[in-house]
Design a protein around this motif. Structure first.
Motif, PDB file in Angstrom:
ATOM      1  N   LYS A  34       0.819  -0.969   0.169  1.00 37.40           N
ATOM      2  CA  LYS A  34       0.000  -0.072  -0.024  1.00 37.40           C
ATOM      3  C   LYS A  34       0.722   1.341   0.095  1.00 37.40           C
ATOM      4  O   LYS A  34       2.015   1.074   0.497  1.00 37.40           O
ATOM      5  CB  LYS A  34      -0.909   0.059   1.210  1.00 37.40           C
ATOM      6  N   ALA A  35       0.466   2.443  -0.573  1.00 37.41           N
ATOM      7  CA  ALA A  35       0.916   3.612  -0.378  1.00 37.41           C
ATOM      8  C   ALA A  35       1.306   4.229   0.775  1.00 37.41           C
ATOM      9  O   ALA A  35       0.220   4.028   1.673  1.00 37.41           O
ATOM     10  CB  ALA A  35       0.415   4.465  -1.539  1.00 37.41           C
ATOM     11  N   GLU A  36       2.344   4.864   1.116  1.00 39.79           N
ATOM     12  CA  GLU A  36       2.245   5.362   2.338  1.00 39.79           C
ATOM     13  C   GLU A  36       2.133   7.059   2.467  1.00 39.79           C
ATOM     14  O   GLU A  36       2.546   7.691   1.418  1.00 39.79           O
ATOM     15  CB  GLU A  36       3.796   5.082   2.934  1.00 39.79           C
ATOM     16  N   GLY A  37       1.511   7.604   3.426  1.00 36.48           N
ATOM     17  CA  GLY A  37       1.232   8.846   3.456  1.00 36.48           C
ATOM     18  C   GLY A  37      -0.121   9.338   3.132  1.00 36.48           C
ATOM     19  O   GLY A  37      -1.140   8.397   3.616  1.00 36.48           O
ATOM     20  N   GLU A  38      -0.559  10.461   3.039  1.00 36.16           N
ATOM     21  CA  GLU A  38      -2.066  10.993   2.791  1.00 36.16           C
ATOM     22  C   GLU A  38      -2.512  11.243   1.373  1.00 36.16           C
ATOM     23  O   GLU A  38      -1.627  11.520   0.605  1.00 36.16           O
ATOM     24  CB  GLU A  38      -2.257  12.216   3.927  1.00 36.16           C
ATOM     25  N   CYS A  63      -5.076  15.875  -6.540  1.00 29.57           N
ATOM     26  CA  CYS A  63      -4.764  14.795  -7.615  1.00 29.57           C
ATOM     27  C   CYS A  63      -4.773  13.476  -7.308  1.00 29.57           C
ATOM     28  O   CYS A  63      -4.689  12.390  -7.787  1.00 29.57           O
ATOM     29  CB  CYS A  63      -3.299  14.975  -7.904  1.00 29.57           C
ATOM     30  N   TRP A  64      -5.380  13.045  -5.788  1.00 32.00           N
ATOM     31  CA  TRP A  64      -5.557  11.759  -5.241  1.00 32.00           C
ATOM     32  C   TRP A  64      -4.648  11.064  -5.137  1.00 32.00           C
ATOM     33  O   TRP A  64      -4.746   9.769  -4.650  1.00 32.00           O
ATOM     34  CB  TRP A  64      -6.699  11.331  -5.896  1.00 32.00           C
ATOM     35  N   LYS A  65      -3.291  11.501  -5.324  1.00 34.49           N
ATOM     36  CA  LYS A  65      -2.209  10.436  -4.963  1.00 34.49           C
ATOM     37  C   LYS A  65      -2.039  10.455  -3.545  1.00 34.49           C
ATOM     38  O   LYS A  65      -2.199  11.351  -2.845  1.00 34.49           O
ATOM     39  CB  LYS A  65      -0.873  10.902  -5.601  1.00 34.49           C
ATOM     40  N   ILE A  66      -1.515   9.180  -3.077  1.00 30.92           N
ATOM     41  CA  ILE A  66      -1.143   9.054  -1.562  1.00 30.92           C
ATOM     42  C   ILE A  66       0.413   9.082  -1.489  1.00 30.92           C
ATOM     43  O   ILE A  66       1.196   8.435  -1.939  1.00 30.92           O
ATOM     44  CB  ILE A  66      -1.584   7.759  -0.930  1.00 30.92           C
ATOM     45  N   LEU A  67       0.655  10.262  -0.842  1.00 31.24           N
ATOM     46  CA  LEU A  67       2.012  10.674  -0.790  1.00 31.24           C
ATOM     47  C   LEU A  67       2.632  11.323   0.568  1.00 31.24           C
ATOM     48  O   LEU A  67       1.772  11.871   1.429  1.00 31.24           O
ATOM     49  CB  LEU A  67       2.465  11.806  -2.051  1.00 31.24           C
ATOM     50  N   PRO A  68       4.083  11.113   0.902  1.00 32.99           N
ATOM     51  CA  PRO A  68       4.355  11.579   2.279  1.00 32.99           C
ATOM     52  C   PRO A  68       4.396  13.084   2.339  1.00 32.99           C
ATOM     53  O   PRO A  68       4.301  13.616   3.353  1.00 32.99           O
ATOM     54  CB  PRO A  68       5.645  11.133   2.411  1.00 32.99           C
ATOM     55  N   ASP A  69       4.214  13.799   1.297  1.00 35.46           N
ATOM     56  CA  ASP A  69       4.215  15.295   1.363  1.00 35.46           C
ATOM     57  C   ASP A  69       3.281  16.006   1.263  1.00 35.46           C
ATOM     58  O   ASP A  69       3.034  17.125   1.113  1.00 35.46           O
ATOM     59  CB  ASP A  69       5.379  15.775   0.425  1.00 35.46           C
ATOM     60  N   VAL A  70       2.127  15.124   1.420  1.00 37.47           N
ATOM     61  CA  VAL A  70       0.683  15.940   1.585  1.00 37.47           C
ATOM     62  C   VAL A  70       0.690  16.768   2.528  1.00 37.47           C
ATOM     63  O   VAL A  70       0.923  16.321   3.840  1.00 37.47           O
ATOM     64  CB  VAL A  70      -0.199  14.895   1.249  1.00 37.47           C
ATOM     65  N   GLY A  71       0.068  17.913   2.781  1.00 37.06           N
ATOM     66  CA  GLY A  71      -0.094  18.870   3.746  1.00 37.06           C
ATOM     67  C   GLY A  71       1.201  19.586   4.007  1.00 37.06           C
ATOM     68  O   GLY A  71       1.038  20.261   5.124  1.00 37.06           O
TER      69      GLY A  71
END
Length: 974
Positions: free
Chosen positions: A939-943, A948-956
């Motif tokens: 699973k992808a890590e992050g929010e 763009c709906w990507k799940i990424l660590p740098d969200v926020g």
């Protein structure tokens, strides 16, 4: 952990670069297509294309449909293929001309007028011939106008304002002039031989006017007695078998086979009802004797073979006709019948003997012609209406067919008379394939009549012998040396027909057509050198008169005197009133269309003739013969052939079966573009099928393509030239698309040049739905929607613009209405039209085989990742691929390096991805067909980025734009 939760993040939907277009999802073609037709006519698209200078001409010559009814699905197929050929060549840089035409003379129209007369109780023979011809002309003109509008509704381009009609005065003048070339070069002669004759229509027919249907016929076994008293088998009977009892009164001979074993058979017993008597002897082929006696209802123990009958004994026999000596026969059949060997006799059917009525059979006619015995064996017992001559004993006034083409009373009368005189051994019925007139649908007969012929093996005195000295030689050499055939089987079919065909029967005993413009000398025989008047000045006067007033003047009082005045004695010549075979009319069209018109060709030769496979014996055939007689060669460079249109089950369409598909109904339900797309999807070189389910499938393919075009329009709405990216500066993915375009450009052009529309459509459709919609668009949606002014976004829009210009022009010859709609959505304007545009040149340096090979590896690996994620989605572990960050194991080092050189996560539409060359665990996902690639799901890590709906660590991480990833925050800041 993101500081902002989805509940307190802003709404970012309006910040996305989502596609914007007014191009509707639903086409609404039936209602909208007529407006485009009006627009094209208003701006004069066809005429404006003719104004483009410096182009090489390309001419498809239209095989004329017949002007006598509404269009059927075969017409729609035929004209659409022609339209695709013309439009494609125009858009590839040619000056592609198309002059539609119509066949207007001939029996079908004449037949319709006669039907009208019969309903009114009117006698055709009581109507002046010119008046009758004018009614035929008006009928044809009505249907030309109706069919013209029906063809235009299908989106067919062409010079509709000035079509060619075989009944136009100039056309009639040229047809007559072309006929008179045959008169002058020694090809034309009058002869008497059996020709296919329609008693119902009272005229000779050509092979192309005949079709075969099952027919139930009488079969009879008839006895011919060995009459010379000194013969070894005197008193025995030779037995013949025929399916045409009506020809027995015209019998003049019986023939046998030199290599057939014959025997003498004696009847030893009979059943109660039988025409045979004990002690009678019959000569039969041994292979057929048992079957013959079975037909006579004898059992195996009721006859015996008593002797061999060598062929030498047959040759000494004299035979009498079964009606010889009959009371009231007036000696009509008393002559001894000729009895000899013939090569065409077999022992596979019948009796081993063949009854000969040379007036009604071509093989028999040719046998006695070659023997120089025609005068002894030709009869004139059957009149033009299929009735026996009035003074023929027993049978005068009896008809082979009734007025509607059904069984007449001739066969039964002949059979009854044979029974009465003891001339019948057996009778029955048989169902077999039999020739019928394709117009009246009535059976035909072979009948010996005086007719006018073009001799295909006569040496031509015309100085055009580059390809041979006879019509046949020129035609065969043209087929192999001058013409390209699509499909190649067309060449084989026409070659074999020309190779074996007899002389061309030019004359018809009808009224509506171009007359055989010639005069015969009174008292002269057809074999005399001066039988035909051959005078160039007479010919020129006839041509000029037809040019001024049409062919009707031939039938006006005093025309012969006017034409011959001062050149020949009118009293010394008879005027011929037969009309030309309509295939001569249509075969001559190259002269008055290709040669004479300004939009014709310099050499009078067409680039393409395109018709159905039935035209190998029709228009292709007659045009070849006619042109070889007057031009010395074929009038075409390419011959393209399509098959027949069948229903969804592969059955021939028939009103009685209720399985017809009417073009008008398809257009009303779906629109003409769907019908055109059905044509493009078929392999027209074979028979095609059409039906409701097939059309639904076609409409589905159309919708998928329409969605592709809609996506491009929406994504190009704000594209400007300053956003354009040079191909050399584009990312690899865009360069790969350009490579595919360069490949496809070559394939599309070659396909159109070779008339392979199915290949063109399949290549474009596969590219649009697989390479674009399912791969390239799927990947680049993220950059197009979410990026700011990035290279990826600008390069993608540049590629979309390049795609737009190619797809619209590549598809315009097929989907004429839809591609116009697509074009005008982007480039509106009073004079704008995709059909005024050429296919753009595609640089060959876009081809990049190493890059293509690399991206083939990337796509294979992507397939494995996509399949692995689908398993997780089906198991509801994830809802979308962006929730995944799989680990991809690549065994091959070069493949691993290729994947690492691109953003493989974007390509797989995942939020992250890990690439490794480490051995994969045993439970990793694999696809057997893709070796060396395996996937471990993570699973992808992050929010989840709320933009763009990507799940990424740098969200926020960017307070100004809460809930977004770094890429989206940067785009928002821009």
């Amino acid at each position: 952990m993101c500081a902002d939760t989805p509940e307190n993040t802003p709404e970012y939907k309006d910040t996305l670069n989502l596609p914007k277009t007014d191009f509707p999802m639903r086409a609404g073609l039936p209602k909208r297509e007529p407006a485009w037709l009006e627009r094209w006519e208003k701006i004069g698209v066809y005429d404006r294309l003719r104004e483009k200078e410096g182009r090489q001409p390309f001419t498809l010559h239209d095989g004329p449909p017949y002007a006598n009814g509404h269009l059927h699905i075969g017409h729609a197929l035929n004209k659409t293929i022609k339209d695709m050929i013309v439009r494609a060549h125009q858009m590839m840089g040619f000056d592609a001309r198309y002059v539609p035409g119509w066949d207007c003379h001939g029996l079908p129209i004449e037949w319709k007028i006669e039907e009208q007369y019969r309903k009114k109780g009117k006698n055709k023979d009581a109507v002046p011939v010119v008046e009758f011809r004018q009614e035929c002309r008006a009928f044809a003109d009505k249907w030309v106008n109706i069919q013209r509008e029906e063809f235009k509704r299908l989106g067919i381009t062409g010079n509709w304002a000035d079509p060619y009609l075989t009944m136009n005065y100039h056309a009639e003048a040229v047809i007559a002039d072309e006929f008179m070339k045959f008169l002058m070069n020694g090809t034309l002669y009058q002869g008497s031989k059996p020709v296919m004759w329609s008693p119902v229509e009272k005229t000779a027919l050509a092979e192309a006017e005949v079709e075969y249907h099952d027919k139930e016929s009488f079969t009879i076994y008839v006895k011919f007695k060995v009459s010379n008293a000194d013969h070894k088998h005197a008193g025995a009977h030779v037995v013949i078998w025929t399916t045409t009892p009506w020809t027995i009164p015209s019998n003049k001979a019986v023939v046998f086979g030199e290599n057939i074993a014959y025997g003498l058979y004696e009847v030893t017993g009979t059943p109660e009802e039988c025409w045979l008597s004990v002690g009678e002897k019959y000569i039969l082929a041994d292979n057929l004797a048992a079957d013959v006696f079975k037909k006579a209802r004898l059992s195996d123990d009721q006859y015996t073979r008593v002797a061999d009958v060598p062929v030498s004994e047959l040759a000494d026999a004299q035979l009498t006709h079964p009606l010889a000596g009959a009371e009231g026969a007036n000696g009509e059949w008393d002559d001894i019948r000729d009895f000899r060997a013939a090569e065409f006799v077999t022992d596979t059917e019948g009796t081993g003997f063949v009854h000969c009525a040379p007036s009604h059979g071509m093989e028999e006619f040719e046998l006695y012609r070659d023997l120089g015995m025609l005068e002894q064996v030709i009869t004139y017992n059957v009149m033009d209406d299929g009735g026996f001559r009035a003074d023929l004993p027993f049978f005068g006034g009896k008809y082979i067919l009734n007025r509607k083409g059904g069984e007449g009373d001739a066969n039964k009368t002949v059979i009854d008379k044979l029974v009465e005189v003891g001339g019948l051994l057996a009778r029955g019925k048989i169902k077999h394939s039999y020739p019928h007139s394709w117009r009246s649908k009535a059976p035909i007969i072979y009948r010996n009549t005086p007719q006018w012929f073009a001799g295909v093996d006569r040496t031509l005195d015309d100085g055009m012998g580059d390809y041979g000295d006879t019509i046949r030689e020129r035609a065969l050499r043209s087929i192999d040396e001058l013409v390209k055939w699509t499909p190649q089987t067309g060449r084989n079919r026409l070659y074999s027909m020309i190779e074996s065909r007899p002389d061309w029967v030019l004359s018809r005993q009808r009224a509506w057509g171009v007359p055989l413009t010639c005069f015969t000398k009174k008292g002269a025989l057809p074999t005399d050198a001066d039988f035909l008047l051959r005078n160039p000045e007479v010919n020129a006067r006839i041509t000029a008169a037809f040019e001024k007033d049409g062919a009707d003047v031939w039938y006006t009082e005093g025309f012969k005197e006017q034409i011959l005045d001062g050149l020949a004695d009118p009293e010394a010549y008879d005027q011929v009133f037969d009309v030309l075979d309509v295939w001569f009319d249509s075969g001559s069209t190259h002269a008055f269309v290709l040669r004479d018109r300004e939009d014709g060709t310099e050499d009078g030769i067409a680039d393409v003739y395109m018709e159905g496979t039935d035209q190998h014996r029709g228009w292709f055939h007659s045009s070849l013969l006619q042109a070889c007689g007057t031009k010395g060669r074929a009038p075409y460079r390419n011959v393209v052939t399509h098959g027949f249109t069948l229903d969804a089950k592969g059955m021939k369409m028939s009103k009685s079966l209720g399985n017809t598909i009417v073009p008008e109904e398809v257009v009303k339900q779906y629109g003409a573009d769907i019908l055109r797309l059905w044509v493009a999807q078929t392999d027209y070189t074979a028979d095609q099928r059409i039906g409701p389910e097939i059309l639904k499938g076609t409409a589905d393919s159309y919708r998928r393509l329409r969605n592709t075009m809609r996506f491009m329009l929406g994504s190009l709405g704000d594209f400007t030239e300053d956003q354009r990216v040079d191909p050399a500066d584009m990312p690899e993915l865009e360069q790969w698309v350009l490579h595919r375009l360069a490949e496809l450009d070559h394939q599309v052009r070659q396909g159109y040049k070779s008339f392979d529309f199915n290949g063109v459509w399949q290549a474009i459709f596969t590219f649009a739905t697989v390479d674009l919609s399912s791969f390239y668009f799927d990947i680049r949606k993220d950059a197009l929607y979410c990026d700011g002014d990035t290279l990826n976004a600008r390069a993608a829009r540049t590629v979309l613009d390049i795609l737009f210009h190619r797809l619209t022009t590549w598809l315009a010859p097929i989907l004429v209405f839809t591609m116009e709609e697509v074009w005008l959505e982007r480039f509106p304007g009073d004079d704008s039209s995709v059909h005024l545009i050429d296919m753009p040149d595609t640089p060959r340096d876009w081809l990049n085989e190493p890059l293509a090979a690399k991206w083939a590896q990337i796509r294979q690996a992507r397939r494995v990742v996509t399949a692995a994620l689908e398993v997780q989605r089906v198991d509801k572990v994830i809802g979308a691929s962006l929730e995944a960050a799989p680990v991809v194991h690549i065994r091959d080092e070069a493949a691993l390096a290729a994947l690492k050189s691109v953003n493989f996560a974007d390509i797989c539409i995942t939020s992250a991805i890990s690439l490794t060359g480490d051995p994969s665990p045993s439970d990793a996902f694999r696809m057997p067909e893709v070796d060396g690639v395996s996937v471990v799901f993570e699973k992808a890590e992050g929010e989840k980025c709320q933009r763009c709906w990507k799940i990424l660590p740098d969200v926020g991480m960017t307070p100004a734009f809460p809930g977004t990833c770094g890429r989206c925050a940067e785009a928002l800041a821009d």
